[in-house]
Design a protein around this motif. Structure first.
Motif, PDB file in Angstrom:
ATOM      1  N   GLY A 193     105.907 -22.293  67.832  1.00  0.00           N
ATOM      2  CA  GLY A 193     104.624 -22.114  68.496  1.00  0.00           C
ATOM      3  C   GLY A 193     104.187 -23.310  69.329  1.00  0.00           C
ATOM      4  O   GLY A 193     104.772 -24.389  69.257  1.00  0.00           O
ATOM      5  N   ILE A 194     103.158 -23.099  70.142  1.00  0.00           N
ATOM      6  CA  ILE A 194     102.460 -24.161  70.867  1.00  0.00           C
ATOM      7  C   ILE A 194     100.968 -23.869  70.756  1.00  0.00           C
ATOM      8  O   ILE A 194     100.565 -22.720  70.523  1.00  0.00           O
ATOM      9  CB  ILE A 194     102.872 -24.241  72.357  1.00  0.00           C
ATOM     10  N   PRO A 195     100.110 -24.874  70.927  1.00  0.00           N
ATOM     11  CA  PRO A 195      98.673 -24.606  70.899  1.00  0.00           C
ATOM     12  C   PRO A 195      98.270 -23.588  71.960  1.00  0.00           C
ATOM     13  O   PRO A 195      98.800 -23.594  73.075  1.00  0.00           O
ATOM     14  CB  PRO A 195      98.053 -25.982  71.190  1.00  0.00           C
ATOM     15  N   GLN A 196      97.340 -22.704  71.611  1.00  0.00           N
ATOM     16  CA  GLN A 196      96.862 -21.698  72.552  1.00  0.00           C
ATOM     17  C   GLN A 196      96.310 -22.340  73.816  1.00  0.00           C
ATOM     18  O   GLN A 196      96.449 -21.812  74.919  1.00  0.00           O
ATOM     19  CB  GLN A 196      95.786 -20.829  71.896  1.00  0.00           C
ATOM     20  N   TYR A 231     105.158 -16.526  65.999  1.00  0.00           N
ATOM     21  CA  TYR A 231     105.297 -17.955  66.273  1.00  0.00           C
ATOM     22  C   TYR A 231     105.082 -18.768  64.998  1.00  0.00           C
ATOM     23  O   TYR A 231     104.135 -18.542  64.250  1.00  0.00           O
ATOM     24  CB  TYR A 231     104.280 -18.380  67.340  1.00  0.00           C
ATOM     25  N   GLN A 232     105.954 -19.720  64.789  1.00  0.00           N
ATOM     26  CA  GLN A 232     105.955 -20.529  63.572  1.00  0.00           C
ATOM     27  C   GLN A 232     105.623 -21.993  63.867  1.00  0.00           C
ATOM     28  O   GLN A 232     105.379 -22.376  64.992  1.00  0.00           O
ATOM     29  CB  GLN A 232     107.340 -20.455  62.916  1.00  0.00           C
ATOM     30  N   TRP A 240      96.698 -21.778  67.619  1.00  0.00           N
ATOM     31  CA  TRP A 240      98.003 -21.743  68.295  1.00  0.00           C
ATOM     32  C   TRP A 240      98.252 -20.313  68.757  1.00  0.00           C
ATOM     33  O   TRP A 240      97.518 -19.391  68.390  1.00  0.00           O
ATOM     34  CB  TRP A 240      99.111 -22.223  67.355  1.00  0.00           C
ATOM     35  N   ILE A 241      99.288 -20.129  69.580  1.00  0.00           N
ATOM     36  CA  ILE A 241      99.585 -18.789  70.062  1.00  0.00           C
ATOM     37  C   ILE A 241      99.948 -17.883  68.882  1.00  0.00           C
ATOM     38  O   ILE A 241     100.554 -18.313  67.907  1.00  0.00           O
ATOM     39  CB  ILE A 241     100.701 -18.798  71.132  1.00  0.00           C
TER      40      ILE A 241
END
Length: 317
Positions: A193-196, A231-232, A240-241
């Motif tokens: 994952g990445i931050p939203q 997403y992990q 996060w997304i």
């Protein structure tokens, strides 16, 4: 290809040893990168050095100890095998560089130049582009080149999330796992994952993940009820997304999904996030929620189909 060409394979990196001091050094470099954490330094650095590193380093070191191989960290072991196979296939110099830790991108460039290379193709082993990964490689590459008196020419491969040979290689690993242990009710594609906020600011990573999942579903002839994505590896308190892998796993048994296969398309080699987080932690989450069978599909690693895809990417021009 010109005899002065060479290849630099780049991955994120790994601690040198499965110890708290080594993990602390690695995480410090990783989490100092503005691409990874973009908070104001005077706010972030005291938190990082005063709280996060002292607390997380020993815990992460214990996790590394569980997956450490005789030859070293899995990420580095498999990356070295990729390097050796690709060099043999292309009969061109190939070296490794890591965005964080060792071997560095600078050392990889210097090793290629010492072998007579004047034109480098840089292949970041992140199929889906993100500023947090491939973008960070670009930053590190430019910084490394700035330290050289003589700079080589270089070509940069941004992504390969939709490359036909990448999709076929992924499908091959899934089919092999089905043949070994049986096809489950559902195939979950778990991406890092990445931050939203990063996605809101224009990072195209989520779109690449969606497209990879769609193409894999087509290749495997799976319906929407048989394949999905999540997403992990989220970190910190901000959003996060989504969907989050752990939350998705908790809900699956109630939906009738009791036999699950999980593949991690964003990871080119097995590492802490796949061998410990997915294969162990995620399995525990799923079975605790009522799931019966959980099978992790290994990364592409140094599989011949993966090496063939890399060679095709590099030589397509």
């Amino acid at each position: 290809m010109n005899k002065n060409k060479g290849i630099l394979l780049v991955n994120l990196g790994t601690p040198d040893e499965p110890t708290a001091p080594a993990v602390k050094r690695f995480l410090s470099q990783f989490l100092h990168d503005h691409r990874v954490v973009d908070l104001t330094r005077w706010i972030w650095c005291p938190v990082l050095h005063g709280i996060i590193l002292p607390r997380r380093s020993p815990k992460v070191a214990e996790k590394y100890q569980q997956i450490w191989m005789d030859e070293g960290s899995p990420l580095l072991v498999y990356s070295r095998r990729q390097k050796e196979k690709l060099e043999k296939k292309l009969t061109l110099p190939v070296e490794l560089g890591m965005t964080y830790g060792n071997p560095s991108i600078l050392s990889g460039i210097q090793a290629l130049m010492q072998r007579g290379v004047t034109d480098i193709t840089v292949l970041p082993l992140f199929p889906q582009y993100s500023g947090t990964t491939t973008g960070a490689v670009e930053d590190a590459l430019e910084k490394a080149l700035g330290k050289l008196e003589t700079k080589p020419e270089w070509t940069f491969i941004n992504s390969y999330h939709d490359h036909p040979l990448y999709i076929k290689a992924l499908a091959k690993t899934v089919r092999q796992q089905w043949e070994r242990e049986g096809q489950g009710d559902f195939l979950l594609c778990s991406y890092h994952g990445i931050p939203q906020r990063y996605a809101d600011n224009g990072d195209i990573y989520p779109q690449h993940c969606v497209e990879t999942t769609h193409l894999l579903s087509v290749e495997l002839d799976l319906t929407e009820k048989q394949i999905g994505m999540s997403y992990q590896s989220r970190f910190g308190r901000e959003e996060w997304i989504k969907p989050y892998t752990d939350k998705r796993l908790e809900s699956m048994p109630e939906e009738g999904i009791k036999h699950l296969n999980v593949v991690t398309p964003a990871f080119s080699v097995d590492c802490l996030e796949t061998l410990e987080e997915v294969a162990e932690e995620c399995k525990s989450v799923f079975t605790h929620a009522g799931g019966k069978i959980f099978h992790y599909v290994p990364c592409l690693n140094d599989d011949d189909a993966h090496i063939e895809m890399m060679a095709n990417l590099i030589t397509k021009d």
